[in-house]
Scaffold this motif. Sequence first.
Motif, PDB file in Angstrom:
ATOM      1  N   ALA A 214       0.604  -1.381  -0.073  1.00 48.22           N
ATOM      2  CA  ALA A 214       0.080   0.220   0.076  1.00 48.22           C
ATOM      3  C   ALA A 214       0.987   1.165   0.041  1.00 48.22           C
ATOM      4  N   ASP A 215       1.921   1.199   0.821  1.00 50.51           N
ATOM      5  CA  ASP A 215       2.773   2.413   1.017  1.00 50.51           C
ATOM      6  C   ASP A 215       3.622   2.519  -0.493  1.00 50.51           C
ATOM      7  N   ILE A 216       4.088   1.598  -1.428  1.00 46.26           N
ATOM      8  CA  ILE A 216       4.447   1.549  -2.519  1.00 46.26           C
ATOM      9  C   ILE A 216       3.792   2.126  -3.664  1.00 46.26           C
ATOM     10  N   CYS A 217       2.336   1.805  -3.535  1.00 48.92           N
ATOM     11  CA  CYS A 217       1.271   2.183  -4.232  1.00 48.92           C
ATOM     12  C   CYS A 217       1.039   3.678  -4.088  1.00 48.92           C
ATOM     13  N   ALA A 218       1.032   4.121  -3.086  1.00 51.83           N
ATOM     14  CA  ALA A 218       0.732   5.605  -2.601  1.00 51.83           C
ATOM     15  C   ALA A 218       2.100   6.363  -3.185  1.00 51.83           C
ATOM     16  N   ALA A 219       3.139   5.900  -2.764  1.00 52.93           N
ATOM     17  CA  ALA A 219       4.199   6.794  -3.449  1.00 52.93           C
ATOM     18  C   ALA A 219       4.127   6.647  -4.952  1.00 52.93           C
ATOM     19  N   LEU A 220       3.774   5.678  -5.580  1.00 49.30           N
ATOM     20  CA  LEU A 220       3.590   5.729  -6.976  1.00 49.30           C
ATOM     21  C   LEU A 220       2.430   6.602  -7.435  1.00 49.30           C
ATOM     22  N   ASP A 221       1.441   6.560  -6.690  1.00 50.52           N
ATOM     23  CA  ASP A 221       0.444   7.626  -6.981  1.00 50.52           C
ATOM     24  C   ASP A 221       1.045   9.091  -6.819  1.00 50.52           C
ATOM     25  N   GLU A 222       1.733   9.540  -5.976  1.00 55.12           N
ATOM     26  CA  GLU A 222       2.415  10.694  -5.720  1.00 55.12           C
ATOM     27  C   GLU A 222       3.532  11.030  -6.872  1.00 55.12           C
ATOM     28  N   LEU A 223       3.995   9.799  -7.475  1.00 53.57           N
ATOM     29  CA  LEU A 223       5.030   9.943  -8.526  1.00 53.57           C
ATOM     30  C   LEU A 223       4.033  10.468  -9.847  1.00 53.57           C
ATOM     31  N   GLU A 224       2.962   9.970  -9.899  1.00 58.01           N
ATOM     32  CA  GLU A 224       2.108  10.198 -11.147  1.00 58.01           C
ATOM     33  C   GLU A 224       1.500  11.662 -10.906  1.00 58.01           C
ATOM     34  N   ARG A 225       1.260  12.211  -9.919  1.00 59.70           N
ATOM     35  CA  ARG A 225       0.857  13.509  -9.636  1.00 59.70           C
ATOM     36  C   ARG A 225       1.903  14.416 -10.080  1.00 59.70           C
ATOM     37  N   ARG A 226       3.197  13.909  -9.759  1.00 62.40           N
ATOM     38  CA  ARG A 226       4.032  15.218  -9.811  1.00 62.40           C
ATOM     39  C   ARG A 226       4.673  14.880 -11.448  1.00 62.40           C
ATOM     40  N   THR A 227       4.757  13.640 -12.025  1.00 65.78           N
ATOM     41  CA  THR A 227       5.394  13.437 -13.211  1.00 65.78           C
ATOM     42  C   THR A 227       4.637  13.188 -14.339  1.00 65.78           C
ATOM     43  N   GLY A 228       3.342  12.685 -14.033  1.00 64.19           N
ATOM     44  CA  GLY A 228       2.322  11.895 -15.109  1.00 64.19           C
ATOM     45  C   GLY A 228       3.053  10.406 -15.381  1.00 64.19           C
ATOM     46  N   LEU A 229       3.792   9.901 -14.773  1.00 68.51           N
ATOM     47  CA  LEU A 229       4.173   8.690 -15.096  1.00 68.51           C
ATOM     48  C   LEU A 229       3.178   7.517 -14.306  1.00 68.51           C
ATOM     49  N   ASP A 230       2.475   6.638 -15.013  1.00 71.36           N
ATOM     50  CA  ASP A 230       1.437   5.815 -14.479  1.00 71.36           C
ATOM     51  C   ASP A 230       2.293   4.511 -14.402  1.00 71.36           C
ATOM     52  N   VAL A 231       2.530   4.110 -13.244  1.00 70.22           N
ATOM     53  CA  VAL A 231       3.680   2.713 -13.147  1.00 70.22           C
ATOM     54  C   VAL A 231       2.696   1.798 -12.490  1.00 70.22           C
ATOM     55  N   PRO A 232       2.203   0.651 -12.964  1.00 68.60           N
ATOM     56  CA  PRO A 232       1.426  -0.360 -12.392  1.00 68.60           C
ATOM     57  C   PRO A 232       2.380  -1.146 -11.480  1.00 68.60           C
ATOM     58  N   VAL A 233       1.481  -2.119 -10.605  1.00 71.85           N
ATOM     59  CA  VAL A 233       2.211  -2.925  -9.543  1.00 71.85           C
ATOM     60  C   VAL A 233       1.531  -4.107  -9.826  1.00 71.85           C
ATOM     61  N   HIS A 234       2.528  -5.267  -9.800  1.00 70.69           N
ATOM     62  CA  HIS A 234       2.277  -6.640  -9.677  1.00 70.69           C
ATOM     63  C   HIS A 234       2.523  -7.136  -8.202  1.00 70.69           C
ATOM     64  N   VAL A 235       1.840  -7.994  -7.567  1.00 65.07           N
ATOM     65  CA  VAL A 235       1.933  -8.448  -6.432  1.00 65.07           C
ATOM     66  C   VAL A 235       2.185  -9.995  -6.713  1.00 65.07           C
ATOM     67  N   PHE A 255      -6.338  -6.006  -4.851  1.00 68.11           N
ATOM     68  CA  PHE A 255      -7.031  -5.184  -5.909  1.00 68.11           C
ATOM     69  C   PHE A 255      -7.772  -3.960  -5.199  1.00 68.11           C
ATOM     70  N   ARG A 256      -7.801  -4.019  -3.879  1.00 63.23           N
ATOM     71  CA  ARG A 256      -8.337  -2.918  -3.298  1.00 63.23           C
ATOM     72  C   ARG A 256      -7.457  -1.667  -3.693  1.00 63.23           C
ATOM     73  N   LEU A 257      -6.138  -1.735  -3.795  1.00 70.86           N
ATOM     74  CA  LEU A 257      -5.399  -0.662  -4.526  1.00 70.86           C
ATOM     75  C   LEU A 257      -5.550  -0.743  -5.865  1.00 70.86           C
ATOM     76  N   PRO A 258      -5.948   0.431  -6.699  1.00 75.16           N
ATOM     77  CA  PRO A 258      -6.194   0.712  -7.784  1.00 75.16           C
ATOM     78  C   PRO A 258      -4.863   0.181  -8.602  1.00 75.16           C
ATOM     79  N   ARG A 259      -3.786   0.583  -8.146  1.00 72.23           N
ATOM     80  CA  ARG A 259      -2.531   0.261  -8.942  1.00 72.23           C
ATOM     81  C   ARG A 259      -2.299  -1.157  -9.100  1.00 72.23           C
ATOM     82  N   VAL A 260      -2.525  -1.941  -8.191  1.00 71.57           N
ATOM     83  CA  VAL A 260      -2.234  -3.146  -8.588  1.00 71.57           C
ATOM     84  C   VAL A 260      -3.160  -4.019  -9.674  1.00 71.57           C
ATOM     85  N   VAL A 261      -2.545  -4.355 -10.623  1.00 77.67           N
ATOM     86  CA  VAL A 261      -2.988  -4.778 -11.986  1.00 77.67           C
ATOM     87  C   VAL A 261      -3.200  -6.285 -12.054  1.00 77.67           C
ATOM     88  N   SER A 262      -2.116  -7.023 -11.286  1.00 79.30           N
ATOM     89  CA  SER A 262      -2.081  -8.578 -11.454  1.00 79.30           C
ATOM     90  C   SER A 262      -1.696  -9.156  -9.984  1.00 79.30           C
TER      91      SER A 262
END
Length: 456
Positions: A214-235, A255-262
């Motif tokens: 969850a913390d990694i996904c939150a950090a990637l959410d912030e990265l997208e807000r700052r840079t526009g980079l949309d990086v998905p997560v596989h668990v 999958f409760r975390l929207p960034r988790v795709v698989s």
Amino acid sequence: MTDRSPVLSVNPVFTREPVRIPRDRLPGAELDPQVAYQVVHDELLLDGNPRLNLASFVTTWMEPEATRLVSESLDKNLVDRDEYPRTSDLEARCVRMLAGLWHAPDDRAAPGVSTGGSSEACMLGGLALKRRWQHARRAAGRPADRPNIVMGINTQVCWEKFANYWDVEARLVPMEGDRFHLSPQEAVARCDENTIGVVTILGSTFDGSYEPVADICAALDELERRTGLDVPVHVDGASGAMVAPFCDPQLEWDFRLPRVVSINVSGHKYGLVYPGLGWIVWRDSGALPEDLVFRVNYLGGETPTFTLAFSRPGGQVVAQYYNFLRLGFSGYRRIQRYSREVAMLLAERIAGLGPFRVLTHGAQLPVIAVALHDDVLNYSVFDVSLALRETGWIVPAYTFPEHRTDLSVLRIVVRNGFTHDLADLLLADLQRALNQLERQTSPTHGAGFASFAHGI
């Protein structure tokens, strides 16, 4: 030391006449089935006892009814879906059950498949990440020839294989100090426009700890807000994806975390099925590019397939459905909680012996990792591991990877079937081993005697 004989002599008790059997080439004539069985059976007696193998996450006990179902399904080729529609339907039901367990937005529509193990499932997850990235880059008119994937160095070797086989740069985050897995800061620091995804591990094989998904996904959410980079997560939930839903239901990693795709899992680990069985489920059809799915006309029926293997026996899938049906949510919760209880109590008692510093206490995966205190100079964890083997226990000793190769540990995996009673016996044998090792003046064995390699 002489080489073993290339010819095996067979005692006449097995047959009417003494015979000699070549070991490494095809015999010229047939053998009586009982003789052939006995020869193979007797050699396998020299293997370790699977129930005492505390190195492995893989299931070593199933109920007799499940074992019978596996035996009854060994002759069914899972790929022949038109010929074995009921077996195929059981696979689809298992996928829907896992999608629901992992909170997919629509568990009936989430694509997924069984595999020969979680390594194959990881390969499929990585391929989907790469193909999605390639499609997005090409649609934007940008180059798609330098993909990379970000993960901790604690990942299974299958992820390094994926990167090697499919020409993806592996950006491995090394361990540092007491950080033994991927952190949000380290993950984000290695992402750029060529990153196809971040791999997170729900249960590191080195110490059993969960990565902070969850913390990694939150950090990637912030990265997208700052840079526009949309990086998905596989668990990679090879082990933890069948532990956390039952023991840690409030933990958000799926999958409760929207960034988790698989998500992938090993059915043959805490899914409680004999090897080899893996599963992968994608959030929705958009997470699995359609051009990766092959539709094969085979034996009269169209078969959609996205696996690296083709033919595979259906027995393990049948056993997984049996376990889901037999145990349900409450049964899995009972078993996984019991394993965690055994692990945590065993960790506490090992700490009480004195020489050991406990790194993980079994509070996430039911896995214990311990190192010797710095003032223990007359023996090593490798000495302890070899001493325990004398009484049948297989407890691996190994060093941690890059930047923490100075840290050598013992690891104990608690699985279904490892009881408080067996834990008592292990502890007694461990105490006897320590009593003998205390007489040494210096360690006898070092890292060169490690008999365990992660991910192999």
